[in-house]
Design a protein around this motif. Structure first.
Motif, PDB file in Angstrom:
ATOM      1  N   PRO A  86       0.801  -1.238   0.000  1.00  0.00           N
ATOM      2  CA  PRO A  86       0.000   0.000   0.000  1.00  0.00           C
ATOM      3  C   PRO A  86       0.828   1.280   0.000  1.00  0.00           C
ATOM      4  O   PRO A  86       0.367   2.299  -0.521  1.00  0.00           O
ATOM      5  N   HIS A  87       2.025   1.269   0.578  1.00  0.00           N
ATOM      6  CA  HIS A  87       2.841   2.495   0.575  1.00  0.00           C
ATOM      7  C   HIS A  87       3.547   2.699  -0.759  1.00  0.00           C
ATOM      8  O   HIS A  87       3.725   3.818  -1.208  1.00  0.00           O
TER       9      HIS A  87
ATOM     10  N   LYS B 260       3.108   5.244  -3.712  1.00  0.00           N
ATOM     11  CA  LYS B 260       3.515   6.655  -3.681  1.00  0.00           C
ATOM     12  C   LYS B 260       4.815   6.894  -4.447  1.00  0.00           C
ATOM     13  O   LYS B 260       5.129   8.030  -4.796  1.00  0.00           O
TER      14      LYS B 260
ATOM     15  N   MET C  52       9.545   7.165   9.420  1.00  0.00           N
ATOM     16  CA  MET C  52       9.257   6.971   8.005  1.00  0.00           C
ATOM     17  C   MET C  52       9.684   5.563   7.553  1.00  0.00           C
ATOM     18  O   MET C  52       8.942   4.866   6.867  1.00  0.00           O
TER      19      MET C  52
ATOM     20  N   ARG D 290       6.955  -0.280   3.581  1.00  0.00           N
ATOM     21  CA  ARG D 290       7.279   1.042   4.136  1.00  0.00           C
ATOM     22  C   ARG D 290       8.776   1.361   3.992  1.00  0.00           C
ATOM     23  O   ARG D 290       9.127   2.442   3.485  1.00  0.00           O
TER      24      ARG D 290
ATOM     25  N   THR E 230       9.707   2.198   0.331  1.00  0.00           N
ATOM     26  CA  THR E 230       9.114   3.472  -0.068  1.00  0.00           C
ATOM     27  C   THR E 230       9.869   4.628   0.592  1.00  0.00           C
ATOM     28  O   THR E 230      10.205   5.625  -0.062  1.00  0.00           O
TER      29      THR E 230
ATOM     30  N   MET F 140      12.036   7.704  -1.133  1.00  0.00           N
ATOM     31  CA  MET F 140      11.701   9.101  -0.811  1.00  0.00           C
ATOM     32  C   MET F 140      12.872   9.826  -0.155  1.00  0.00           C
ATOM     33  O   MET F 140      13.163  10.984  -0.464  1.00  0.00           O
TER      34      MET F 140
ATOM     35  N   LYS G   4      15.611  10.577  -2.507  1.00  0.00           N
ATOM     36  CA  LYS G   4      15.154  11.615  -3.429  1.00  0.00           C
ATOM     37  C   LYS G   4      15.289  12.994  -2.787  1.00  0.00           C
ATOM     38  O   LYS G   4      15.826  13.910  -3.397  1.00  0.00           O
TER      39      LYS G   4
END
Lengths: 503, 463
Positions: A151-152, A155, A318, A377, A380, A384, A387
């Motif tokens: 589900p994560h 993104k 996170m 998680r 992901t 992120m 990035k």
């Protein structure tokens, strides 16, 4: 032919020279083996002058420091690689390769035409097809499919490029992992990380160039050879670090030994080594001196970089890290820290993806879903986090297993299994890459209606390797190492760069 | 002894210049002295030296012919005319000395002999040059129109021009195979030369084959010499093109193979021959794949690089084929504004500069502005506020700036409106927010970071 023999002899001589000191040589002369060795001296002579070649007292930086940086063949797209390997082989059919047709075929016998001539690890007789056990949605601007097991991940789906039709020729974990990491299903070849550090060195001179982190309670079936150095000098093998306990085993000083004492010990050894070098001028001695000093620096640098407690709370949340434990989330955060500090190749292995359906934790609908939750998680967050730090431009992330899983439900021993499972399947599986030089949101390759075989854009393990080396700036056909009388490549005699996923 | 022979042989190209020099000197002096005839004594001496050195040249030339494995056919004209030159030098000497035995020379005026001598030595020298450099050495630089006017072969490289839109319609022979054969084979296999009685400039020639038979075995590249000879080892005598000639690329070889396997069609398009697109990709125009400036710059001196590396700063070429340098302070967190001086000798080459986690301050910007080819700049986790960011506006190659974790003041970012080529800006961990940054430079994509992954119920479910 003659050429080959000459190369073999040269290699043998080089190896002997590396292993034997001059004392060995004189001793072996006395023992009557001198003749052989003597010929090597004359081979080292310039035939025109009959004088020994001028002994070189200047060495390349590489002789002294095997991890000194070297430029690649052409402009690199990335400086570092983070390779996420899901050991056991994750099911592409429950994660990224959506096959709606398989739903309607659920429970039907697999057609014989598909089974003819195929080998499976456990499937016997005529297995039944099994529909996807996850729900899929098209996500992001790219509209690539992601299941509700991840589900994560949706993104960041626009940051990755999928390879939907990777294939391998191995269907057992050990050989398939070896193939995936060394380009050969047999032992003895260097791993990708070893090739990368051999070819490029490592910028941070206080950390190893190639770090391996494992999670999931077990190490890969193929053992440490998947991060070994094969025939490359052993300094290029992966250094296994742990997120629980001492990051590197035996790196801490023993009790009662202070750092000062350690320093003076190393100074003393270095002094002896330098005297030895003054006598014999063997560059291996200088490399040894360098290695001692690097290990000493590592004692400070490694615990520092391997300590995730200093990270701010929101970053830890996170990733979903669990300090003090061995977890994939911890390893993902560590991977970012290591890459940030200039480590060339970070290899993560997460064990527990072998969803045969024998036990609950190895079931497609339950165990696999839990494994997905464990990586969803952190992965992901890793993308992120890289990035936002601008590091994703310089880093390549590769995700995959050693093969995929069958569209058929496993029927081990031709019986019904206690849980839903899928068998090993090498014909078609999904991998993805993200980072510098990768076309964002791309999806290359397509499998047939049930996900059994690739029908378009099939890529091999060699192709994946060629692409990774390309992004690091290597021509995979030129990047060779002389061994046993011939040059060896990571991609053997195959491999095409997968241009479709390059930006 | 063999070594000596070979060495002397190799001195031939040096030695030959002595007789040429002497003979030219003699001929010039004769022309100058044609009326008064005052210099005969000197002239005779010059021609004696010419004769001796020409004999030496003959000797070394012969040794070279033996040692380097030339065919006699290749060297015969040069060899005989060389010997003639040596003999004629001695004849001229004898004539000038007034020796009776050579009286027959007086039947022609001296001017005639001089002209003859000049032609002889020029011819000999030219033949020698042809052996060393190849017969077309002097012709090559001439434009094609002059070449054909002079009666020489004109050879034009043909280009394969395929792209994403036209590749399927392109003719497989005319547009692909023919240019390959033309560029790599036809210089020997043409109607004028026809080596091995094989012509590769036309369909008829290819189908007819050469002295050893057909070069194409229908649809079987592995049995067709047109392909197999290309992939023989270089040291095999049958390898084509011969060693020293320009070799086809591996993509071109693959194309020849695929073309033969497809039945070597001469009229079909690529699509009709059902050949794989991958075979042609390398002939598509390649987009520039290099992140750094598309200009040639001189290499930095090794010495400068070594000096900088001694301070713990990494200096690495971007790649083996580039003179641009990547400089990183990853091992040198103590790097500060004053250390910048050290980088100035390589300022033209620095294209990637990583000053992350160092002690630099805003004072660095004036120094950064001196790096004309700076492309990627990392200033993350430093004390800079961006006060003098505007100084970097003239850096026309600057593509990416990383300011994460700095003491950046958002108002200083306005200077970036003037940046021509900036594409990426990283501001995570600074005071900058989309609200506080007023920029209208559409080229720049800004990453403010602060990505969140809020908890979702499924995070904690265990199945």
């Amino acid at each position: 032919m003659k050429d080959q023999i000459e190369r073999l002899i040269q290699e043998q001589l080089a190896r002997e020279a590396q292993e034997k000191t001059r004392r060995h040589f004189i001793k072996s002369c006395a023992q009557g083996l001198g003749g052989l060795a003597l010929s090597s001296i004359f081979m080292g002579c310039d035939p025109l002058t009959k004088q020994p070649k001028k002994s070189t007292t200047t060495f390349s930086e590489r002789d002294l420091n095997p991890l000194a940086t070297l430029p690649p063949h052409y402009g690199p797209k990335v400086k570092s690689v983070i390779y996420l390997h899901m050991a056991g082989a994750p099911s592409q059919l429950e994660m990224f390769d959506y096959k709606p047709k398989l739903h309607s075929l659920d429970g039907q016998d697999c057609p014989q035409s598909l089974l003819a001539g195929k080998k499976f690890a456990f499937i016997k007789g005529t297995p039944k097809l099994m529909g996807p056990q996850a729900e899929f949605k098209q996500e992001g601007d790219s509209g690539n499919w992601v299941s509700n097991f991840m589900p994560h991940f949706k993104k960041v789906v626009d940051d990755v490029a999928f390879l939907k039709a990777v294939h391998t020729d191995q269907f057992n974990h050990g050989p398939a992992q070896l193939f995936m990491h060394t380009g050969s299903a047999r032992l003895g070849r260097p791993s990708i990380g070893a090739w990368a550090t051999y070819g490029l060195g490592s910028e941070n001179q206080n950390l190893p160039g190639f770090v391996v982190l494992t999670s999931g309670g077990n190490t890969p079936d193929a053992g440490k050879s998947v991060w070994g150095s094969g025939f490359l000098p052993s300094v290029y093998q992966g250094v296994q670090c742990r997120s629980k306990g001492d990051p590197v085993l035996y790196l801490e000083d023993p009790e009662g030994i202070s750092r000062d004492l350690k320093k003076s010990t190393i100074d003393a050894i270095t002094k002896i080594n330098k005297e030895e070098y003054a006598k014999y001028a063997d560059p291996e001695i200088l490399a040894r001196i360098n290695q001692y000093e690097m290990a000493y620096r590592m004692q400070i640098a490694v615990p520092e970089v391997m300590n995730i407690n200093n990270e701010p709370e929101h970053i830890k949340e996170m990733y979903g890290v669990e300090p003090g434990k061995e977890s994939f989330a911890n390893n993902c955060l560590l991977a970012r820290k290591l890459v940030e500090d200039g480590v060339r190749f970070v290899q993560l292995f997460d064990w527990g993806w072998d969803s045969h359906g024998v036990v609950r934790s190895g079931s497609i609908d339950k165990g696999l879903r839990n494994k997905c939750t464990q990586i969803d998680r952190p992965i992901t967050a890793l993308i992120m986090d890289l990035k936002q730090r601008g590091l994703l431009d310089d880093t390549l992330i590769v995700w995959g297993g050693e093969f995929g899983r069958t569209p058929m439900q496993e029927n081990r021993g031709n019986k019904k299994m206690p849980f839903k499972g899928r068998d090993h399947h090498g014909d078609a599986f999904t991998m993805w890459m993200a980072g510098g030089g990768i076309k964002k949101g791309a999806s290359h390759g397509q499998t047939d209606d049930i996900g059994f075989s690739g029908i378009e854009g099939r890529v091999s393990v060699h192709d994946v390797h060629a692409t990774i080396l390309h992004l690091l700036g290597f021509d995979h056909e030129e990047f060779t190492y002389e061994f046993q009388g011939r040059p060896f490549r990571l991609t053997d005699v195959e491999g095409n760069i997968i241009k479709e996923i390059l930006s | 002894m063999d070594v000596l022979k070979q060495l002397l042989g190799r001195l031939h190209p040096l030695v030959v210049h002595l007789p040429i020099g002497f003979i030219m000197l003699g001929l010039l002096l004769q022309a100058y002295d044609r009326k008064k005839k005052e210099y005969n004594a000197v002239l005779s001496l010059i021609y004696l030296w010419a004769g001796i050195s020409a004999s030496l040249a003959c000797l070394t030339g012969y040794l070279q012919y033996l040692g380097e494995g030339y065919a006699f056919d290749t060297v015969k004209w040069h060899l005989w005319s060389g010997i003639a030159t040596a003999l004629f030098s001695f004849l001229m000497y004898a004539q000038l000395k007034g020796i009776q035995a050579v009286d027959f020379l007086s039947k022609l005026p001296m001017v005639g002999w001089s002209v003859f001598f000049f032609i002889l030595v020029s011819f000999t020298g030219h033949q020698g040059g042809n052996i060393t450099h190849g017969e077309d050495y002097l012709i090559k630089p001439l434009p094609n129109s002059i070449k054909s006017a002079l009666g020489f072969d004109t050879f034009e490289e043909k280009e394969i021009s395929l792209n994403e839109t036209n590749w399927q319609e392109a003719l497989i022979y005319e547009d692909v195979i023919k240019p390959i054969l033309n560029n790599k084979c036809v210089s020997c296999h043409n109607p004028k030369k026809a080596k091995g009685e094989l012509l590769l400039n036309s369909e008829e020639g290819i189908l007819k084959g050469g002295e050893s038979g057909a070069v194409i075995e229908a649809s079987k590249a592995s049995e067709s010499e047109l392909f197999t000879r290309l992939v023989l080892p270089m040291d095999n005598d049958d390898h084509m093109p011969p060693e020293g000639k320009s070799q086809p690329s591996k993509e071109e070889i693959q194309l020849v193979r695929a073309w033969i396997d497809a039945g070597s069609p001469f009229e079909k398009t690529i699509a009709e021959s059902s050949l794989d697109k991958a075979l042609f990709l390398s002939f598509f125009p390649q987009k520039a794949d290099f992140d750094y400036p598309d200009i040639e710059i001189p290499a930095a001196s090794e010495e400068h690089i070594k000096t900088i590396e001694k301070t713990g700063v990494h200096v690495d070429p971007i790649s083996k084929s580039s003179n641009f340098l990547s400089v990183s302070c990853i091992n040198q967190a103590a790097f500060s504004d004053t250390d910048f001086e050290a980088l100035l000798p390589i300022k033209e080459q620095v294209s990637r500069l990583d000053l992350g986690h160092t002690k630099i301050t805003d004072a660095a910007f004036s120094k950064l502005a001196e790096l004309p080819n700076l492309t990627i700049l990392l200033l993350d986790h430093t004390a800079i506020t961006g006060k003098d960011l505007h100084l970097l506006a003239p850096l026309k190659h600057l593509k990416s700036i990383n300011l994460t974790g700095t003491a950046l003041k958002p108002e200083h970012l306005e200077a970036l409106n003037e940046f021509k080529n900036l594409q990426r800006l990283y501001l995570f961990g600074t005071e900058a927010t989309p609200e506080s940054v007023k920029l209208n430079n559409p080229k720049i994509s800004i990453d403010y970071g602060n990505y969140q992954l809020p908890p979702i119920p499924s995070d904690t479910i265990v199945y």
